[in-house]
Design an enzyme around this catalytic site. Structure first.
Site, PDB file in Angstrom:
ATOM      1  N   LYS A 111     -10.872  -5.790  27.893  1.00  0.00           N
ATOM      2  CA  LYS A 111     -11.613  -6.800  27.123  1.00  0.00           C
ATOM      3  C   LYS A 111     -12.623  -7.560  27.973  1.00  0.00           C
ATOM      4  O   LYS A 111     -13.607  -8.073  27.443  1.00  0.00           O
ATOM      5  CB  LYS A 111     -10.652  -7.774  26.432  1.00  0.00           C
ATOM      6  CG  LYS A 111      -9.902  -7.124  25.273  1.00  0.00           C
ATOM      7  CD  LYS A 111      -9.299  -8.134  24.318  1.00  0.00           C
ATOM      8  CE  LYS A 111      -8.688  -7.444  23.121  1.00  0.00           C
ATOM      9  NZ  LYS A 111      -8.052  -8.363  22.185  1.00  0.00           N
ATOM     10  N   LYS A 196      -7.876   3.309  20.607  1.00  0.00           N
ATOM     11  CA  LYS A 196      -7.016   2.861  19.503  1.00  0.00           C
ATOM     12  C   LYS A 196      -7.849   2.155  18.430  1.00  0.00           C
ATOM     13  O   LYS A 196      -8.869   1.530  18.727  1.00  0.00           O
ATOM     14  CB  LYS A 196      -5.885   1.968  20.008  1.00  0.00           C
ATOM     15  CG  LYS A 196      -6.301   0.569  20.383  1.00  0.00           C
ATOM     16  CD  LYS A 196      -5.123  -0.406  20.329  1.00  0.00           C
ATOM     17  CE  LYS A 196      -5.630  -1.821  20.410  1.00  0.00           C
ATOM     18  NZ  LYS A 196      -5.029  -2.795  19.549  1.00  0.00           N
ATOM     19  N   LYS A 199      -9.151  -4.292  15.814  1.00  0.00           N
ATOM     20  CA  LYS A 199      -9.865  -5.323  15.056  1.00  0.00           C
ATOM     21  C   LYS A 199     -11.168  -5.680  15.730  1.00  0.00           C
ATOM     22  O   LYS A 199     -12.147  -5.971  15.078  1.00  0.00           O
ATOM     23  CB  LYS A 199      -9.023  -6.595  15.018  1.00  0.00           C
ATOM     24  CG  LYS A 199      -7.962  -6.585  13.981  1.00  0.00           C
ATOM     25  CD  LYS A 199      -7.647  -8.026  13.592  1.00  0.00           C
ATOM     26  CE  LYS A 199      -6.172  -8.292  13.700  1.00  0.00           C
ATOM     27  NZ  LYS A 199      -5.771  -8.866  14.975  1.00  0.00           N
TER      28      LYS A 199
END
Ligand code: ATP
Ligand code: LTN
Length: 334
Positions: A111, A196, A199
């Site tokens: 991230k 994956k 969101k």
């Protein structure tokens, strides 16, 4: 009765991976254990976002969880920021964790890669410690999560054990409860089956949102990446060499409660598999959407659920926090 705790972030559109990897198991557990489920709004602040979106997202997520089947009579549903003990315990655990072990967290690496580590919020770095606090406050035995959270659960166990050996038995050491491999533990992006479904990803076409309408679902499934060969035995379950089609097989198997190998044996070409999968997904999400619309028309009732959830959570969390304060030598106000 065993204690169960899990959390979900309120930002971004909830997707099929959240439902199959986590929420569906929460629902299945709610009558087996004493379950606490939390909309983790504080975790959402670790990446840039809009305040109005966070505010709406929190209520939307709570409403969706109820629509999907959480029963407030059977479990405790609440919002993380409503229970101050979460951030209070997080500090004690920040003083238990080391910089080195947080640096090894792959979610932080992934991230922070986007905007660069230098600019990443410090809260993104300490994110897993707040997650550990969430879990440990409730004397949790089991944490139902998707496979992507495995490393965070290991850290939580390490922190609990380190704290206990440093200051005396204080926390229950929790176990991760991850769906069996190939049964929803790791749903992949339909456009990029090496990543994956997520969101926060930019791949709207690769993510099936729980609010998607039937046409959108059909289109996304139809355009899902497979591989070039579509011969008579193109449908095979082999995640290493055929990640795209294996993900579709796995999705259908998970929804139908069957083994992926058995589902693959039913098909030859991609078209029929995709048609059946789209139909199965629509049948899964439509009733949730109907229930959502009905609950959303009376938001006061969801607020009431969250208020009473926070009250119950607060009682348990405060007792654990008091134990932890005492153990490290903090004096509690009398
Ligand atoms: P983000 O991409 O912003 O991290 P997310 O999609 O991972 O969000 P979370 O709120 O972080 O969603 O996760 C809620 C739960 O859903 C967690 O238990 C997580 O493990 C699970 N989950 C998320 N994505 C998947 C997936 N693709 N397959 C299976 N489980 C998943
Ligand atoms: N980190 C998790 C969300 C989360 C969580 C938790 C899950 C925050 N606190 C406690 C289980 C238990 C995620 O990103 N999926």
């Amino acid at each position: 009765m065993s204690r169960v705790f899990s959390g979900i972030q309120p930002t971004g559109e909830p997707h099929l991976g959240n439902l199959l990897g986590a929420v569906r198991w929460w629902i299945a557990d709610q009558r087996q254990g004493d379950c606490f489920y939390c909309v983790v709004d504080l975790h959402a602040l670790t990446i840039p976002g809009d305040p109005a979106e966070l505010r709406n997202g929190t209520l939307t997520m709570a409403t969706l969880l109820l629509a999907a089947g959480l029963d407030p009579e059977a479990c405790t549903l609440f919002v993380q920021s409503h229970v101050p003990a979460h951030t209070q315990l997080a500090w004690l655990l920040e003083c238990t964790a080391s910089v080195g072990e947080l640096r090894r967290m792959t979610q932080f690496k992934d991230k922070s890669a986007r905007g660069g580590e230098e600019a990443a919020r410090a809260g993104l770095f300490t994110y897993p410690v707040l997650m550990a606090a969430d879990i440990l406050l409730y004397d949790t035995d089991r944490v139902p999560v998707g496979d992507d959270q495995r490393q965070h659960l290991e850290l939580t166990r390490d922190l609990a054990q380190r704290f206990n050996s440093r200051y005396g038995e204080t926390f229950v050491v929790p176990e991760a409860s991850i769906p069996p491999a190939g049964r929803g533990d790791r749903i992949m992006d339909l456009q990029d089956p090496d990543k994956k479904m997520s969101k926060s990803s930019e791949s709207a076409q690769g993510t099936i949102g729980l609010f998607d309408d039937p046409k959108t679902i059909e289109r996304k499934v139809k355009r899902a990446v497979t591989d070039a060969d579509d011969g008579p035995d193109a449908v095979r379950y082999h995640p290493a060499t055929k990640p795209g089609v294996s993900n579709l097989v796995e999705l259908l198997a998970t929804i139908q409660g069957r083994r992926p190998e058995d589902v693959a044996a039913d098909y030859t070409r991609y078209g029929a598999l995709k048609a059946d999968l789209a139909e199965a997904i629509i049948a899964l999400v439509e009733p949730i959407q109907v229930a959502y619309r009905s609950l959303a028309s009376e938001p006061g009732s969801v607020d009431a659920v969250l208020r009473s959830g926070a009250k119950r959570a607060e009682g348990v969390a405060r007792a654990t926090l008091a134990r932890a304060y005492e153990a490290v030598g903090l004096t509690l106000p009398t």
